[in-house]
Design a protein around this motif. Structure first.
Motif, PDB file in Angstrom:
ATOM      1  N   HIS A 106      -3.751  -4.024   2.437  1.00  0.00           N
ATOM      2  CA  HIS A 106      -5.045  -3.354   2.264  1.00  0.00           C
ATOM      3  C   HIS A 106      -5.595  -2.404   3.330  1.00  0.00           C
ATOM      4  CE1 HIS A 106      -8.753  -3.014   0.012  1.00  0.00           C
ATOM      5  NE2 HIS A 106      -9.528  -3.632   1.075  1.00  0.00           N
ATOM      6  N   ASP A 125       0.741  -1.133  -0.147  1.00  0.00           N
ATOM      7  CA  ASP A 125       0.147   0.014  -0.220  1.00  0.00           C
ATOM      8  C   ASP A 125       0.831   1.294  -0.041  1.00  0.00           C
ATOM      9  OD1 ASP A 125      -3.003  -1.012   0.466  1.00  0.00           O
ATOM     10  OD2 ASP A 125      -1.772  -2.230   1.715  1.00  0.00           O
ATOM     11  N   ASN A 184      -6.423  -4.148  -5.222  1.00  0.00           N
ATOM     12  CA  ASN A 184      -7.570  -3.573  -5.884  1.00  0.00           C
ATOM     13  C   ASN A 184      -7.621  -2.160  -6.611  1.00  0.00           C
ATOM     14  OD1 ASN A 184      -7.273  -2.656  -3.062  1.00  0.00           O
ATOM     15  ND2 ASN A 184      -9.007  -1.641  -3.267  1.00  0.00           N
ATOM     16  N   HIS A 185      -6.778  -1.193  -6.054  1.00  0.00           N
ATOM     17  CA  HIS A 185      -6.716  -0.035  -6.882  1.00  0.00           C
ATOM     18  C   HIS A 185      -5.834  -0.173  -8.177  1.00  0.00           C
ATOM     19  CE1 HIS A 185      -7.690   3.078  -3.831  1.00  0.00           C
ATOM     20  NE2 HIS A 185      -7.626   1.893  -2.929  1.00  0.00           N
ATOM     21  N   ASP A 198      -1.785  -2.106  -4.166  1.00  0.00           N
ATOM     22  CA  ASP A 198      -2.054  -0.783  -3.944  1.00  0.00           C
ATOM     23  C   ASP A 198      -0.607   0.115  -4.000  1.00  0.00           C
ATOM     24  OD1 ASP A 198      -4.530  -1.634  -4.101  1.00  0.00           O
ATOM     25  OD2 ASP A 198      -5.131  -0.974  -2.317  1.00  0.00           O
ATOM     26  N   HIS A 251      -2.845  -9.297  -1.399  1.00  0.00           N
ATOM     27  CA  HIS A 251      -3.405  -7.956  -1.084  1.00  0.00           C
ATOM     28  C   HIS A 251      -4.365  -7.849   0.022  1.00  0.00           C
ATOM     29  CE1 HIS A 251      -3.636  -3.791  -1.156  1.00  0.00           C
ATOM     30  NE2 HIS A 251      -4.905  -3.479  -1.336  1.00  0.00           N
TER      31      HIS A 251
HETATM   32 FE   LIG Z   1      -6.231  -1.989  -1.188  1.00  0.00          FE
END
Ligand SMILES: [Fe+2]
Length: 390
Positions: free
Chosen positions: A326, A146, A209-210, A174, A296
């Motif tokens: 995450h 992240d 996810n990003h 991320d 993640h």
């Molecule tokens: Fe995330």
């Protein structure tokens, strides 16, 4: 006898001399290597080498194991790729072997149908890497997550890595808020990361996810390519069998914000089928003292069954540890009745170092200031069997 030292050229003949002997027109112009080279998704027998040039070029890697030198040149549909981004996948490597490599780009001035105009070649400095081995006595890797485009954060964290004692850097996803451009991919993530890792340490990346969002998300895999061609893969690293998974988005495909452009559900089903085969048939997985998942989202992502099938598979397969991100803050949960594995979620401004021998796996988590956060020690133990999987 080949010696591994920076600045040594593996060339037998200088590029300029070779070029003069060619029958086609060769201009006196060389590409400049603008990014890399860097290594992605190293395994015990393969690795992806990536670099960029300022002008259209074709690429190859010159590789030496100390006894013989060979050149690996990619082709796509029978044509040598010509462009600014270069990916050369080295395969058929020997486990636990040190290789020296040079990334070489040759300028293509004009792609005419016959007699294209060429230029000269540029070579990167020689760098060396060592392939993983199922039989290496230790596994050692550093983990961040992240980083979200914060280059100062990347700098602070990677400065704390003991690169000599680290086989790889794992990024748990991320790296971005969303993926917009090539310059963003390098400027906000890969450039400072490669500067710290150098050309000889591999990056193992688990997509966040990003990274499924933004106009350039569909191109991301070209910058972190794996020899398998997939964002999920497994690695045999001595006592550790590492499963790098892609937990994709954090909301279902039919969520309005995706405007029906996401199909992660069939993607995740295919990934689960792959994982089932992997843990059921991979001999290193079956015998590894430690089975580690790096991904993640620690809850397996947005799934219709809330990850129940994945948890059941992980429990049955004897997964020891899940490393995730995450959440941006640290948490740790020991095994319980729901999940039979340790769950460690790394915070955004933290660095984890994983070190494993046959008997003990240790995860040391520190802050970006080097202060200790948590130390997890897992002794080797496998009560469950990967046979007859659910
Ligand atoms: Fe995330």
């Amino acid at each position: 006898m080949f010696a591994f030292c920076a600045g040594l050229s593996l060339s037998i003949m200088p590029a300029a001399v070779r070029a003069q002997a060619e029958p086609y027109k060769t201009f006196d112009t060389r590409p400049v290597i603008t990014e890399g080279p860097y290594l992605v998704a190293l395994s015990d027998n393969a690795v992806s080498v990536v670099w960029m040039t300022d002008a259209p070029s074709h690429a190859k890697v010159r590789l030496s194991n100390g006894a013989e030198v060979r050149e690996i040149e990619p082709q796509v549909d029978g044509l040598v790729p010509v462009g600014l981004r270069h990916v050369v996948t080295l395969t058929g490597l020997a486990p636990g072997t040190r290789y020296a490599y040079e990334a070489i780009a040759t300028r293509v001035v004009k792609l005419k149908p016959y007699w294209p105009d060429k230029g000269l070649s540029t070579s990167s400095p020689v760098a060396a890497f060592t392939t993983f081995s199922a039989s290496q006595p230790r596994a050692s890797f550093s983990v961040v997550t992240d980083t979200h485009e914060d280059t100062a954060r990347i700098g602070r964290l990677l400065k704390l890595v003991d690169w000599v004692g680290t086989d790889a850097l794992v990024h748990l996803g991320d790296a971005f808020n969303w993926v917009d451009s090539e310059e963003q991919i390098f400027g906000k993530w890969l450039r400072p990361t490669i500067a710290a890792m150098g050309p000889g340490r591999p990056l193992l990346y688990a997509r966040g996810n990003h990274e499924l969002r933004g106009a350039f998300a569909r191109q991301l895999s070209g910058y972190v390519p794996t020899p398998e061609g997939s964002f999920y893969y497994s690695r045999a690293i001595g006592p550790v069998h590492l499963l790098v998974l892609d937990t994709a988005e954090d909301k279902p495909d039919d969520t309005n914000v995706y405007a029906q452009l996401n199909r992660t559900q069939p993607y995740r089903e295919a990934e689960l089928a792959w994982l089932r085969t992997q843990v059921g048939s991979d001999p290193h997985f079956a015998h590894a003292p430690f089975r580690v998942v790096a991904m993640h989202q620690g809850d397996w992502g947005a799934l219709p069954d809330r990850g129940a099938a994945w948890t059941a598979l992980a429990n049955h397969a004897g997964i020891d540890l899940v490393l995730a991100g995450h959440q941006h803050v640290f948490s740790y949960e020991p095994p319980d009745k729901v999940h039979g594995y340790h769950q460690l979620t790394l915070g955004q401004d933290q660095l984890a170092h994983v070190d494993a021998t046959e008997r003990l796996l240790t995860v040391s988590v520190i802050t970006d200031q080097g202060a200790p956060v948590y130390t997890l020690k897992i002794p080797a133990s496998h009560p469950s069997s990967p046979e007859s999987l659910p």
